[in-house]
Scaffold this active site. Structure first.
Site, mmCIF file in Angstrom:
data_model
loop_
_atom_site.group_PDB
_atom_site.id
_atom_site.type_symbol
_atom_site.label_atom_id
_atom_site.label_comp_id
_atom_site.label_asym_id
_atom_site.label_seq_id
_atom_site.Cartn_x
_atom_site.Cartn_y
_atom_site.Cartn_z
ATOM 1 N N CYS A 47 -10.396 -4.891 -3.087
ATOM 2 C CA CYS A 47 -11.212 -5.922 -2.165
ATOM 3 C C CYS A 47 -12.511 -5.620 -1.813
ATOM 4 O O CYS A 47 -12.879 -4.149 -1.584
ATOM 5 C CB CYS A 47 -10.535 -6.043 -0.553
ATOM 6 S SG CYS A 47 -8.963 -6.722 -0.761
ATOM 7 N N PRO A 72 -16.561 4.843 -1.826
ATOM 8 C CA PRO A 72 -16.692 5.869 -2.600
ATOM 9 C C PRO A 72 -15.535 6.686 -3.193
ATOM 10 O O PRO A 72 -14.586 6.447 -2.219
ATOM 11 C CB PRO A 72 -17.763 6.883 -2.225
ATOM 12 C CG PRO A 72 -17.739 6.342 -0.719
ATOM 13 C CD PRO A 72 -17.156 5.107 -0.604
ATOM 14 N N ILE A 108 -14.046 1.052 9.791
ATOM 15 C CA ILE A 108 -13.648 1.695 8.466
ATOM 16 C C ILE A 108 -14.657 1.371 7.394
ATOM 17 O O ILE A 108 -14.895 1.805 6.514
ATOM 18 C CB ILE A 108 -12.306 1.307 8.479
ATOM 19 C CG1 ILE A 108 -11.398 1.820 9.657
ATOM 20 C CG2 ILE A 108 -11.707 2.213 7.349
ATOM 21 C CD1 ILE A 108 -11.388 3.291 9.927
ATOM 22 N N ASP A 114 -15.828 10.222 -3.234
ATOM 23 C CA ASP A 114 -16.290 11.457 -3.024
ATOM 24 C C ASP A 114 -15.299 12.405 -2.486
ATOM 25 O O ASP A 114 -14.971 13.586 -2.894
ATOM 26 C CB ASP A 114 -17.513 11.698 -2.459
ATOM 27 C CG ASP A 114 -17.441 10.962 -1.084
ATOM 28 O OD1 ASP A 114 -17.034 9.940 -0.896
ATOM 29 O OD2 ASP A 114 -17.735 11.788 0.124
ATOM 30 N N ASN A 118 0.805 -1.254 -0.041
ATOM 31 C CA ASN A 118 -0.195 -0.101 0.142
ATOM 32 C C ASN A 118 0.906 1.255 0.026
ATOM 33 O O ASN A 118 0.212 2.328 -0.157
ATOM 34 C CB ASN A 118 -0.979 0.010 1.156
ATOM 35 C CG ASN A 118 -2.269 -1.236 1.054
ATOM 36 O OD1 ASN A 118 -2.375 -1.553 -0.192
ATOM 37 N ND2 ASN A 118 -2.816 -1.068 2.053
ATOM 38 N N ARG A 162 -7.338 -1.529 -6.411
ATOM 39 C CA ARG A 162 -7.667 -0.046 -5.695
ATOM 40 C C ARG A 162 -6.942 0.706 -5.881
ATOM 41 O O ARG A 162 -6.977 1.813 -6.217
ATOM 42 C CB ARG A 162 -7.981 -0.484 -4.311
ATOM 43 C CG ARG A 162 -8.161 0.847 -3.467
ATOM 44 C CD ARG A 162 -9.748 0.966 -3.793
ATOM 45 N NE ARG A 162 -10.310 2.286 -3.139
ATOM 46 C CZ ARG A 162 -11.241 2.680 -3.398
ATOM 47 N NH1 ARG A 162 -12.384 2.414 -4.323
ATOM 48 N NH2 ARG A 162 -11.550 4.134 -2.830
HETATM 49 C C1 UD1 Z 1 -6.666 1.759 1.843
HETATM 50 C C2 UD1 Z 1 -6.077 0.666 1.984
HETATM 51 C C3 UD1 Z 1 -6.716 -0.375 2.410
HETATM 52 C C4 UD1 Z 1 -7.155 -0.046 4.025
HETATM 53 C C5 UD1 Z 1 -7.593 1.336 3.879
HETATM 54 C C6 UD1 Z 1 -8.100 1.895 5.391
HETATM 55 C C7 UD1 Z 1 -4.845 0.940 -0.326
HETATM 56 C C8 UD1 Z 1 -4.727 0.368 -1.707
HETATM 57 N N1 UD1 Z 1 -5.690 0.339 0.375
HETATM 58 O O1 UD1 Z 1 -7.880 2.095 1.279
HETATM 59 O O2 UD1 Z 1 -6.051 -1.548 2.678
HETATM 60 O O3 UD1 Z 1 -8.122 -0.918 4.296
HETATM 61 O O4 UD1 Z 1 -6.790 2.231 3.184
HETATM 62 O O5 UD1 Z 1 -6.728 1.977 5.902
HETATM 63 O O6 UD1 Z 1 -3.879 1.613 0.161
HETATM 64 N N2 UD1 Z 1 -14.136 6.998 2.099
HETATM 65 C C9 UD1 Z 1 -15.128 7.803 1.694
HETATM 66 N N3 UD1 Z 1 -14.968 8.741 0.468
HETATM 67 C C10 UD1 Z 1 -13.892 8.758 -0.202
HETATM 68 C C11 UD1 Z 1 -12.784 7.685 0.176
HETATM 69 C C12 UD1 Z 1 -12.989 6.890 1.417
HETATM 70 O O7 UD1 Z 1 -16.187 7.804 2.312
HETATM 71 O O8 UD1 Z 1 -13.740 9.393 -1.032
HETATM 72 C C13 UD1 Z 1 -14.533 6.203 3.336
HETATM 73 C C14 UD1 Z 1 -14.217 4.630 2.963
HETATM 74 O O9 UD1 Z 1 -15.402 4.201 2.415
HETATM 75 C C15 UD1 Z 1 -14.056 3.958 4.268
HETATM 76 C C16 UD1 Z 1 -13.015 5.374 4.890
HETATM 77 O O10 UD1 Z 1 -13.281 6.599 4.183
HETATM 78 O O11 UD1 Z 1 -14.912 3.825 5.041
HETATM 79 C C17 UD1 Z 1 -11.541 4.942 4.733
HETATM 80 O O12 UD1 Z 1 -11.288 4.436 3.230
HETATM 81 P P1 UD1 Z 1 -9.850 4.810 2.590
HETATM 82 O O13 UD1 Z 1 -8.720 5.240 3.784
HETATM 83 O O14 UD1 Z 1 -9.760 6.097 1.652
HETATM 84 O O15 UD1 Z 1 -9.287 3.590 2.163
HETATM 85 P P2 UD1 Z 1 -8.738 3.237 0.844
HETATM 86 O O16 UD1 Z 1 -7.700 4.371 0.462
HETATM 87 O O17 UD1 Z 1 -9.679 2.733 -0.139
#
Ligand code: UD1
Length: 431
Positions: free
Chosen positions: A117, A123, A329, A125, A23, A93
């Site tokens: 995954c 999302p 999360i 956003d 990651n 991702r």
């Molecule tokens: C990354 C990691 C994943 C890890 C996660 C949290 C990578 C490729 N993946 O995923 O393994 O589990 O961090 O540590 O590095 N969210 C929103 N809107 C957005 C973006 C996120 O609502 O635009 C929410 C997500 O639904 C979730 C939370 O924010 O509930 C955290 O997600 P995020 O930290 O963005 O995870 P990823 O970057 O997708």
């Protein structure tokens, strides 16, 4: 179909070396798009998500030269933006980082909805909010996300995230490194891989401060230069082996790690009854296999990582007493609990809260990997039963763990990977 077959019940002993962090490598590799000069990235884990991303960059015109299993030379001078293939980008991702990197260099980007995954709604956003703050117009077209900036260069601004997001923080950094003026990212993620991205970009001439805190400042620079950089070790890979030895019993040293990144994981293992001895760049975990139930509450770093929740849940099925697991999360990250129940675990799930009553004798079972970390949890559960389990869907595990079968075998596990007769025939026919 490939399978992992585990005859469980053997304590784990010895030491293993931990690979670079998937990651962290994903955004760093995408960050090379911001650079017209050559970068050499060392300590990349040779896992399938990374291979997919490198193939994707090459298919877009980047010069990608694999120097060794763990090192790659990347030059993105001739990369053509907005040409990422649906097939490759939607597998991982990490392709979401193309958005920030393409936008950062070319002021436009087009990427299919990223894969990864299936652990809940994911999302984008917050990513869009960051691009819009820098002057972009974002919209969906033909299943792709389009980001463009009419005046040809992003302009620095303040970005406040309502929620802590690793991906959105990395994308905000990527999008603002070459922007005009100062960008302030407020309520930023503090994960070690965010720090790694900033350290890499600064080594290429960027001006980023505050990474590792919740306020990151990015002062736009005109251009970046090449550099050689080594990715940080994978705290989740290390934590997975630490949870495995706690569950099976034994004594294992995980080497080539940064113990500071492991603090939440180490603390929770000690609370469960394992002994954790911390060295400069290694940690030794010793366990009798007799653990007690604990509470887990997943949080952004430095809290307990959601990416360690499934492995700990599997481990806690073997602990005496009750464990409470709260997943804050991702909203569908308990699907794998059904597999543990098939083995005889006593688990009740209510929304984002699971209660595990430990102490039941688990038996081997045919197990399916729902996603990467759930797959690791299946391996831990199978190692700790005194029985045989067959795990399917191991391509999910191989997205993020390099040579998990070989490493566990080095530690004394009775584990093997089996290719089905049909697959073997297909491989032989194409050879
Ligand atoms: C990354 C990691 C994943 C890890 C996660 C949290 C990578 C490729 N993946 O995923 O393994 O589990 O961090 O540590 O590095 N969210 C929103 N809107 C957005 C973006 C996120 O609502 O635009 C929410 C997500 O639904 C979730 C939370 O924010 O509930 C955290 O997600 P995020 O930290 O963005 O995870 P990823 O970057 O997708």
């Amino acid at each position: 179909m490939e399978q992992i077959i585990i005859n469980g019940g053997h304590p784990l002993y010895g030491s293993i070396s931990i690979n670079g962090m998937k990651n962290a490598a994903l955004p760093v590799i995408c960050a090379c798009i911001l650079n017209e000069e050559t970068c050499i990235i060392d300590n990349i884990p040779p896992v399938s998500d990374i291979e997919t991303l490198l193939d994707l960059l090459a298919s877009m015109g980047a010069n990608v030269n694999r120097l060794t299993k763990n090192s790659v030379e990347i030059n993105c001078k001739n990369l053509v933006p907005c040409t990422s293939s649906n097939e490759l980008a939607s597998k991982i991702r990490g392709s979401s980082y193309l958005l920030g990197a393409e936008f950062g260099r070319f002021a436009r980007s087009s990427v299919p909805h990223p894969g990864g995954c299936s652990i809940g709604t994911r999302p984008l956003d917050l990513h869009m909010k960051a691009f819009e703050a820098l002057g972009a117009h974002c919209y969906h077209k033909n299943g792709r996300l389009e980001v463009e900036c009419e005046n040809g260069r992003a302009v620095g601004n303040t970005i406040y995230f309502d929620k802590v997001s690793v991906g959105a923080t990395a994308n905000a950094i990527l999008a603002s490194v070459l922007a005009d003026g100062m960008t302030v990212i407020d309520n930023a993620a503090r994960e070690p891989h965010i720090v790694d991205l900033a350290v890499f970009l600064n080594a290429c001439g960027a001006n980023i401060t505050g990474a590792g805190t919740s306020v990151i400042k990015v002062k736009g620079v005109e251009k970046l230069h090449g550099c050689r950089y080594s990715i940080i070790p994978d705290m989740i890979e290390a934590g997975t082996y630490m949870a495995a030895v706690a569950a099976t019993g034994g004594k294992v040293t995980v080497r080539n790690i940064i113990p500071k990144h492991m603090e939440a994981i180490s603390a929770k293992l000690e609370e469960a009854g394992a002994t954790v001895i911390v060295g400069d760049d290694h940690i030794t975990v010793e366990s009798t296999g007799k653990l007690k139930g604990i509470s887990i509450n997943t949080q952004p770093y430095p809290g307990f990582a959601t990416d360690m929740q499934p492995q700990f849940s599997a481990m806690l099925c073997f602990a005496e007493g009750t464990s409470d697991i709260v997943e804050n999360i991702f909203n569908s990250r308990f699907q794998f609990m059904d597999e543990l129940s098939k083995m005889g675990a006593d688990i009740k799930v209510d929304s984002n809260h699971a209660v595990i009553r430990g102490g039941a004798t688990l038996s081997g079972a045919p197990l399916i990997c729902h996603d990467l970390r759930a797959g690791a949890a299946m391996v831990i559960a199978a190692l700790a039963t005194k029985d045989t389990s067959v795990i399917e869907g191991i391509d999910k595990i191989e997205r993020g763990y390099y040579n998990i079968v070989g490493k566990l075998r080095e530690l004394g596990a009775d584990i093997q990977k089996k290719v089905s007769a049909a697959d073997e025939q297909r491989y032989t026919a194409t050879r």
